[in-house]
Scaffold this motif. Structure first.
Motif, PDB file in Angstrom:
ATOM      1  N   GLU A 143       5.052   5.203   6.912  1.00 15.27           N
ATOM      2  CA  GLU A 143       4.967   4.793   8.596  1.00 15.27           C
ATOM      3  C   GLU A 143       3.908   3.887   8.554  1.00 15.27           C
ATOM      4  O   GLU A 143       2.911   3.552   7.656  1.00 15.27           O
ATOM      5  CB  GLU A 143       4.818   6.134   8.885  1.00 15.27           C
ATOM      6  N   GLY A 144       3.684   3.498   9.699  1.00 15.03           N
ATOM      7  CA  GLY A 144       2.524   2.592  10.345  1.00 15.03           C
ATOM      8  C   GLY A 144       2.531   1.502   9.775  1.00 15.03           C
ATOM      9  O   GLY A 144       3.613   0.824   9.445  1.00 15.03           O
ATOM     10  N   ASP A 151       5.414  -1.387   8.212  1.00 10.42           N
ATOM     11  CA  ASP A 151       5.671  -2.159   8.954  1.00 10.42           C
ATOM     12  C   ASP A 151       5.769  -3.726   8.138  1.00 10.42           C
ATOM     13  O   ASP A 151       6.679  -4.651   8.067  1.00 10.42           O
ATOM     14  CB  ASP A 151       4.898  -2.558  10.382  1.00 10.42           C
ATOM     15  N   ILE A 152       4.611  -3.862   7.307  1.00 13.06           N
ATOM     16  CA  ILE A 152       4.507  -5.073   6.786  1.00 13.06           C
ATOM     17  C   ILE A 152       5.447  -4.862   5.359  1.00 13.06           C
ATOM     18  O   ILE A 152       6.095  -5.957   5.175  1.00 13.06           O
ATOM     19  CB  ILE A 152       3.067  -4.987   5.998  1.00 13.06           C
ATOM     20  N   GLU A 153       5.935  -3.711   4.799  1.00 14.54           N
ATOM     21  CA  GLU A 153       6.888  -3.779   3.850  1.00 14.54           C
ATOM     22  C   GLU A 153       8.018  -3.939   4.345  1.00 14.54           C
ATOM     23  O   GLU A 153       8.948  -4.721   3.743  1.00 14.54           O
ATOM     24  CB  GLU A 153       6.706  -2.368   3.412  1.00 14.54           C
ATOM     25  N   ARG A 154       8.582  -3.490   5.489  1.00 19.58           N
ATOM     26  CA  ARG A 154      10.035  -3.773   6.230  1.00 19.58           C
ATOM     27  C   ARG A 154       9.985  -5.250   6.244  1.00 19.58           C
ATOM     28  O   ARG A 154      11.183  -6.064   6.147  1.00 19.58           O
ATOM     29  CB  ARG A 154      10.191  -2.919   7.406  1.00 19.58           C
ATOM     30  N   ARG A 155       9.035  -5.864   6.936  1.00 22.64           N
ATOM     31  CA  ARG A 155       9.450  -7.043   7.343  1.00 22.64           C
ATOM     32  C   ARG A 155       9.152  -8.150   6.028  1.00 22.64           C
ATOM     33  O   ARG A 155       9.914  -9.101   5.949  1.00 22.64           O
ATOM     34  CB  ARG A 155       7.818  -7.728   8.175  1.00 22.64           C
ATOM     35  N   PHE A 156       8.326  -7.822   4.971  1.00 24.79           N
ATOM     36  CA  PHE A 156       8.590  -8.484   3.629  1.00 24.79           C
ATOM     37  C   PHE A 156       9.787  -8.379   3.046  1.00 24.79           C
ATOM     38  O   PHE A 156      10.374  -9.416   2.719  1.00 24.79           O
ATOM     39  CB  PHE A 156       7.510  -7.910   2.730  1.00 24.79           C
ATOM     40  N   LEU A 157      10.400  -7.347   3.033  1.00 27.49           N
ATOM     41  CA  LEU A 157      11.958  -6.909   2.671  1.00 27.49           C
ATOM     42  C   LEU A 157      12.697  -7.955   3.491  1.00 27.49           C
ATOM     43  O   LEU A 157      13.756  -8.284   2.886  1.00 27.49           O
ATOM     44  CB  LEU A 157      12.188  -5.589   2.495  1.00 27.49           C
ATOM     45  N   GLY A 214       0.795  -1.235   0.038  1.00 30.36           N
ATOM     46  CA  GLY A 214       0.109  -0.022  -0.190  1.00 30.36           C
ATOM     47  C   GLY A 214       0.963   1.286  -0.069  1.00 30.36           C
ATOM     48  O   GLY A 214       0.133   2.452   0.078  1.00 30.36           O
ATOM     49  N   CYS A 215       2.045   1.299  -0.098  1.00 31.48           N
ATOM     50  CA  CYS A 215       3.073   2.328  -0.024  1.00 31.48           C
ATOM     51  C   CYS A 215       3.839   2.195  -1.325  1.00 31.48           C
ATOM     52  O   CYS A 215       3.567   2.663  -2.176  1.00 31.48           O
ATOM     53  CB  CYS A 215       3.688   2.484   1.176  1.00 31.48           C
ATOM     54  N   ASN A 216       5.127   1.836  -1.113  1.00 29.07           N
ATOM     55  CA  ASN A 216       6.208   1.516  -2.081  1.00 29.07           C
ATOM     56  C   ASN A 216       5.663   0.496  -3.022  1.00 29.07           C
ATOM     57  O   ASN A 216       5.114  -0.563  -2.556  1.00 29.07           O
ATOM     58  CB  ASN A 216       7.499   1.196  -1.485  1.00 29.07           C
ATOM     59  N   ARG A 217       6.447   0.462  -4.224  1.00 27.90           N
ATOM     60  CA  ARG A 217       6.342  -0.734  -5.290  1.00 27.90           C
ATOM     61  C   ARG A 217       7.778  -1.331  -5.174  1.00 27.90           C
ATOM     62  O   ARG A 217       8.599  -0.590  -5.148  1.00 27.90           O
ATOM     63  CB  ARG A 217       6.125  -0.159  -6.684  1.00 27.90           C
TER      64      ARG A 217
END
Length: 153
Positions: free
Chosen positions: A110-111, A115-121, A81-84
């Motif tokens: 943020e938010g 968090d989901i994006e960082r964990r996915f990466l 929902g943020c970066n591609r």
């Protein structure tokens, strides 16, 4: 069926997939079996490992906004929902090799989406194995720990 019953069945399916033994990883699966376990498709993130390593359900509202698309050539695209995000992978039966090189837009996220994006990466490049059934795949790291549950979108 009540919503509570559906939620209980979903949690049971996640638990059953996360604790299922790894079978046949060293063997060469049949063509039909490998096809059934294909990671190719468009998915949403249903559960993702937390920093401590435990697989944690993603909030339903956030899960519906996530997308991981993997084409038959091994190119993957993802967003929470943020970066591609974009990278490559190779599937060989039950084994996966995900590139650690990832291209990404650079928005400050943020938010919960961030968090989901960082964990996915963090966890997706560590994926080495695939388990699952049609419509959902459970991705595991080298030790066999479940790190990502993807469900057809």
């Amino acid at each position: 069926m009540s919503l509570q019953t559906l939620a209980a069945l979903r949690k049971f399916a996640v638990l059953a997939l996360a604790t299922a033994p790894l079978v046949g990883l060293a063997a060469h699966p049949s063509k039909a079996e490998a096809q059934d376990l294909s990671v190719t498709g468009t998915w949403r993130i249903e559960a993702l490992a937390a920093p401590g390593g435990a697989l944690v359900d993603v909030d339903q509202g956030l899960s519906s906004r996530t997308e991981v698309t993997i084409d038959r050539h091994g190119m993957w695209l993802a967003s929470a929902g943020c970066n591609r995000l974009r990278g490559t992978l190779q599937q060989m039966g039950h084994a996966l090799a995900v590139s650690t090189r990832v291209m990404a837009t650079e928005m400050a996220c943020e938010g919960p989406s961030g968090d989901i994006e960082r964990r996915f990466l963090h966890f997706f490049p560590a994926v080495k194995q695939i388990d699952g059934m049609p419509g959902r795949v459970l991705l595991r790291d080298q030790s066999g720990a479940a790190v990502l549950l993807l469900v057809n979108k």
